[in-house]
Design an enzyme around this catalytic site. Structure first.
Site, PDB file in Angstrom:
ATOM      1  N   LYS A 102       4.635  -2.774   8.509  1.00  0.00           N
ATOM      2  CA  LYS A 102       5.721  -1.901   8.079  1.00  0.00           C
ATOM      3  C   LYS A 102       7.038  -2.572   8.364  1.00  0.00           C
ATOM      4  O   LYS A 102       7.352  -2.861   9.524  1.00  0.00           O
ATOM      5  CB  LYS A 102       5.671  -0.574   8.831  1.00  0.00           C
ATOM      6  CG  LYS A 102       4.464   0.220   8.474  1.00  0.00           C
ATOM      7  CD  LYS A 102       4.577   1.631   8.969  1.00  0.00           C
ATOM      8  CE  LYS A 102       3.307   2.368   8.583  1.00  0.00           C
ATOM      9  NZ  LYS A 102       3.388   3.793   8.862  1.00  0.00           N
ATOM     10  N   VAL A 128       0.805  -1.217   0.000  1.00  0.00           N
ATOM     11  CA  VAL A 128       0.000   0.000   0.000  1.00  0.00           C
ATOM     12  C   VAL A 128       0.835   1.261   0.000  1.00  0.00           C
ATOM     13  O   VAL A 128       0.295   2.354  -0.071  1.00  0.00           O
ATOM     14  CB  VAL A 128      -1.009   0.029   1.176  1.00  0.00           C
ATOM     15  CG1 VAL A 128      -2.151  -0.928   0.920  1.00  0.00           C
ATOM     16  CG2 VAL A 128      -0.339  -0.281   2.495  1.00  0.00           C
ATOM     17  N   GLY A 129       2.133   1.128   0.067  1.00  0.00           N
ATOM     18  CA  GLY A 129       2.927   2.348  -0.030  1.00  0.00           C
ATOM     19  C   GLY A 129       4.325   2.198   0.514  1.00  0.00           C
ATOM     20  O   GLY A 129       4.725   1.137   0.977  1.00  0.00           O
ATOM     21  N   GLU A 130       5.033   3.302   0.403  1.00  0.00           N
ATOM     22  CA  GLU A 130       6.372   3.354   0.944  1.00  0.00           C
ATOM     23  C   GLU A 130       6.322   4.274   2.149  1.00  0.00           C
ATOM     24  O   GLU A 130       6.111   5.458   2.017  1.00  0.00           O
ATOM     25  CB  GLU A 130       7.352   3.943  -0.086  1.00  0.00           C
ATOM     26  CG  GLU A 130       7.537   3.101  -1.332  1.00  0.00           C
ATOM     27  CD  GLU A 130       8.581   2.002  -1.156  1.00  0.00           C
ATOM     28  OE1 GLU A 130       9.352   2.084  -0.183  1.00  0.00           O
ATOM     29  OE2 GLU A 130       8.611   1.069  -1.977  1.00  0.00           O
ATOM     30  N   GLY A 131       6.479   3.719   3.318  1.00  0.00           N
ATOM     31  CA  GLY A 131       6.470   4.550   4.512  1.00  0.00           C
ATOM     32  C   GLY A 131       7.838   5.139   4.735  1.00  0.00           C
ATOM     33  O   GLY A 131       8.741   4.984   3.913  1.00  0.00           O
ATOM     34  N   THR A 132       7.958   5.827   5.849  1.00  0.00           N
ATOM     35  CA  THR A 132       9.220   6.453   6.170  1.00  0.00           C
ATOM     36  C   THR A 132      10.326   5.409   6.316  1.00  0.00           C
ATOM     37  O   THR A 132      11.482   5.666   6.067  1.00  0.00           O
ATOM     38  CB  THR A 132       9.088   7.244   7.482  1.00  0.00           C
ATOM     39  OG1 THR A 132       7.889   7.992   7.418  1.00  0.00           O
ATOM     40  CG2 THR A 132      10.242   8.197   7.672  1.00  0.00           C
ATOM     41  N   TYR A 133       9.927   4.225   6.774  1.00  0.00           N
ATOM     42  CA  TYR A 133      10.992   3.244   7.008  1.00  0.00           C
ATOM     43  C   TYR A 133      11.026   2.128   5.977  1.00  0.00           C
ATOM     44  O   TYR A 133      11.749   1.172   6.122  1.00  0.00           O
ATOM     45  CB  TYR A 133      10.876   2.574   8.380  1.00  0.00           C
ATOM     46  CG  TYR A 133       9.880   3.166   9.308  1.00  0.00           C
ATOM     47  CD1 TYR A 133      10.238   4.279  10.048  1.00  0.00           C
ATOM     48  CD2 TYR A 133       8.616   2.622   9.450  1.00  0.00           C
ATOM     49  CE1 TYR A 133       9.334   4.839  10.917  1.00  0.00           C
ATOM     50  CE2 TYR A 133       7.715   3.185  10.325  1.00  0.00           C
ATOM     51  CZ  TYR A 133       8.075   4.291  11.050  1.00  0.00           C
ATOM     52  OH  TYR A 133       7.186   4.846  11.913  1.00  0.00           O
ATOM     53  N   LYS A 175       8.778  -0.404   2.914  1.00  0.00           N
ATOM     54  CA  LYS A 175       7.501  -0.796   2.316  1.00  0.00           C
ATOM     55  C   LYS A 175       6.433  -1.041   3.375  1.00  0.00           C
ATOM     56  O   LYS A 175       6.715  -1.522   4.464  1.00  0.00           O
ATOM     57  CB  LYS A 175       7.693  -2.074   1.509  1.00  0.00           C
ATOM     58  CG  LYS A 175       8.561  -1.853   0.286  1.00  0.00           C
ATOM     59  CD  LYS A 175       8.695  -3.140  -0.517  1.00  0.00           C
ATOM     60  CE  LYS A 175       9.562  -2.907  -1.735  1.00  0.00           C
ATOM     61  NZ  LYS A 175      10.843  -3.608  -1.696  1.00  0.00           N
ATOM     62  N   ASP A 186       6.119  15.692  10.824  1.00  0.00           N
ATOM     63  CA  ASP A 186       5.788  15.455   9.426  1.00  0.00           C
ATOM     64  C   ASP A 186       4.284  15.287   9.271  1.00  0.00           C
ATOM     65  O   ASP A 186       3.816  14.394   8.572  1.00  0.00           O
ATOM     66  CB  ASP A 186       6.532  14.219   8.919  1.00  0.00           C
ATOM     67  CG  ASP A 186       6.516  14.129   7.390  1.00  0.00           C
ATOM     68  OD1 ASP A 186       6.218  15.162   6.742  1.00  0.00           O
ATOM     69  OD2 ASP A 186       6.771  13.041   6.862  1.00  0.00           O
TER      70      ASP A 186
END
Lengths: 302, 303
Positions: B33, B10-15, B17, B136
């Site tokens: 995460k 569902v996305g690329e988080g700060t840390y 995939k 953020d």
């Protein structure tokens, strides 16, 4: 980010006035960090063995006393949630080592586990310790920023605000001593960290600031977060612990000239002569002071 | 990790995939995460330990996305840590987009804006009361449960707690559009005000359905701000001209803020103005914002 037992929520002084009352967050969360005897199945002999390993590390490797305190807190919480199979003493040692490892990481203090283990005559490899660390973390839900009585000292000291800084410092030092000792008492596990902190400070105040004691007592017992009955019971329990080291107080009294000593002498001058007397006198003295303290604390209930 | 079945990325988080996954036993949807935190010879890295335990402490609030679990998998003999969070199917950015574009463009109902802003302030106050700055905050980081009308703060990064003494932090943190002017001007001290500026920008964006200050560079971002709020002076913001990245800027006079948010009621404009104060020391705190008259009509007992 570093874990500070007196400030587990990492609030900076300059931010303190801007945030919702952090102390409420502490009181709300403290129950998550307890390991009550009632209803639990805390293995007392395992606990005793684990505490002894941790104390060995504290004294043998001059480990930060807070790190040792934290390690015992982890052990208690672990034992109240998981059972250790009987007849496997090495598991208790592994648990102690892993809790020491986690605690020294939280406190950012160095602890050479290999050296320590060698002295103790057992060696777990790093993979085993790593696995046990994860088991402990899982059992404790990763709640490693333990809320302990130390977290509440600053808050309760604010009730003593008319006192001067050196006095507050002495009170805190005395209460901290009591807290370190109280951790070895199984019965203290039934009290909330905040209640233990309040009781330790009251007992220190009774000893060091007898004149102001009554006003501190009523201020603390009127605090909305504190259950008075529990505080009284805890004062009872902590009385023995606190008095157990009154010799330390005498040392402190005679070795400095801060305002503390004036009051300290005031309360102990009649007794300091007696300490050179026979041991039965000392015992009498201790008992008398404990009952005095209990009496004094009860008054607040009236 | 066998407990969860990965459904989709569902996305690329700060840390790293982020996967949507399902707890095989309970059917509960979760967000997985993957962290970059690897276990080494020394076991769990101390920073990871301290930061995850802080995250765990924060996730007591229902306005912060809940950390359900920490899982570890052995990869080539090295355990990797996964953080397991509760899963929500939308975020505030998608929610606002669905009101701007698509088959049925319409403003967000004022009561929804009010409720979301209150929940946001409550979550931010919670983080701040634990000594943690988000740094953020942006619509993408605010997850929304449309059914229940709940908003939760996500992506509380690792390594973001401030301690005594305040450290200076690296600069690449806040997405430009929500970045506070003191950050853009190179301040070395971050305070809770940086989050409140972002909250203000998000508030305005819910009303406008488009960003208040959509800058595409640090300079453009500052100019966007100055054009609306006026170029700041040392009188209104002591020390501003001594900040590291201060330059001489065109002198703009402040515009009427209400014109940027024409559909917002006066109490709302007043609150927005207090969130967008130049001097971080004058910016309203999350806790004080919750008491602002803008929320008088809101039934706070439901939160």
């Amino acid at each position: 980010m570093e874990y500070d037992p007196e400030n587990p929520l990492t609030i900076s002084n300059e931010e303190q006035h801007r945030v919702s009352d952090p102390i409420e967050a502490l009181f709300a969360a403290e129950s998550d960090h307890m390991s009550p005897l009632a209803g639990g199945h805390l293995d007392l002999s395992a606990r005793r063995d684990a505490v002894s390993v941790i104390l060995q590390a504290q004294f043998g490797c001059s480990l930060d006393p807070f790190a040792a305190y934290l390690a015992v807190n982890y052990v208690d919480r672990f034992l109240s949630k998981r059972e250790i199979p009987s007849g496997k003493p090495w598991i208790v040692r592994l648990l102690s080592i892993s809790c020491l490892s986690l605690a020294s990481k939280m406190k950012k203090t160095d602890l050479n586990l290999t050296d320590f283990q060698r002295e103790e005559g057992f060696i777990f490899d790093s993979q085993t310790i790593r696995r046990m660390e994860l088991i402990v973390l899982g059992a404790l839900d990763w709640r490693m920023r333990s809320i302990t009585p130390f977290s509440f000292l600053r808050f309760f000291l604010s009730f003593f605000s008319p006192a001067q800084a050196p006095l507050l410092h002495a009170l805190k030092a005395r209460a901290s001593q009591t807290l370190f000792k109280a951790q070895n008492e199984i019965k203290m596990l039934d009290f909330k960290p905040s209640v233990i902190a309040a009781a330790a400070l009251l007992s220190a105040a009774h000893e060091l600031l007898p004149i102001q004691f009554a006003s501190f007592r009523s201020a603390i017992s009127s605090c909305e977060f504190v259950n008075k009955e529990r505080l009284l019971e805890c004062c009872d329990a902590i009385g023995d612990v606190a008095m157990d080291g009154c010799d330390l107080t005498f040392e402190m009294v005679s070795s400095s000239n801060t305002p503390v000593t004036v009051l300290g002498r005031h309360c102990s001058s009649s007794e300091s002569e007696r300490t050179v007397g026979s041991s039965s006198d000392e015992c009498d003295l201790k008992n008398r002071r404990i009952s005095e303290l209990r009496g004094a604390l009860r008054l607040s209930q009236a | 990790m066998e407990k969860y079945e990965k459904l989709e990325k569902v996305g690329e988080g700060t840390y790293g995939k982020v996967y949507k996954a399902q707890d095989k036993a309970t059917g509960q949807l979760v967000a997985l995460k993957k962290t970059r935190l690897e276990m080494d010879e020394e076991g769990i890295p101390p920073t990871a330990l301290r930061e995850i335990s802080l995250l765990q402490m924060l996730s007591r609030s229902i306005y912060v996305v809940r950390l359900l679990n920490v899982e570890h998998v052995d990869k080539n003999g090295k355990p990797l840590l996964y953080l397991v969070f509760e899963y929500l199917d939308t975020d505030l950015k998608k929610f606002i987009d669905s009101h701007r574009k698509g088959p049925n463009p319409r403003p967000l109902p004022p009561s929804v804006i009010q409720s979301f802003l209150y929940q946001l302030c409550k979550g931010v106050a919670h983080c701040h009361s634990h000594g943690v700055l988000h740094r953020d905050l942006k619509p993408q980081n605010l997850l929304v449960d449309k059914e229940k009308g709940i908003l939760k703060i996500a992506d509380l990064g690792l390594g973001r707690a401030f301690t005594i003494p305040l450290k200076s932090y690296t600069h690449e943190i806040v997405t430009l559009w929500y970045r506070a002017p003191e950050v853009l001007l190179g301040t070395t001290h971050y305070s809770t005000g940086v989050d409140m500026w972002s909250v203000g920008c998000i508030f305005a964006e819910m009303v406008r359905r488009q960003a208040l200050f959509p800058g595409d560079s640090e300079l453009q971002q500052l100019l966007h701000i100055f054009r609306l709020l006026g170029t700041p002076t040392d009188e209104q913001w002591p020390g501003v001209s001594s900040l590291r990245d201060w330059h001489e800027y065109p002198q703009w006079k402040p515009q009427t803020l209400a014109r940027a948010v024409p559909t917002l009621e006066p109490e709302g404009v007043d609150l927005l103005l207090k969130m967008l104060q130049y001097d971080p020391a004058n910016r309203i705190s999350a806790k004080a914002a919750m008491e602002h008259p803008y929320f008088d009509g809101l039934d706070k007992s439901q939160f």
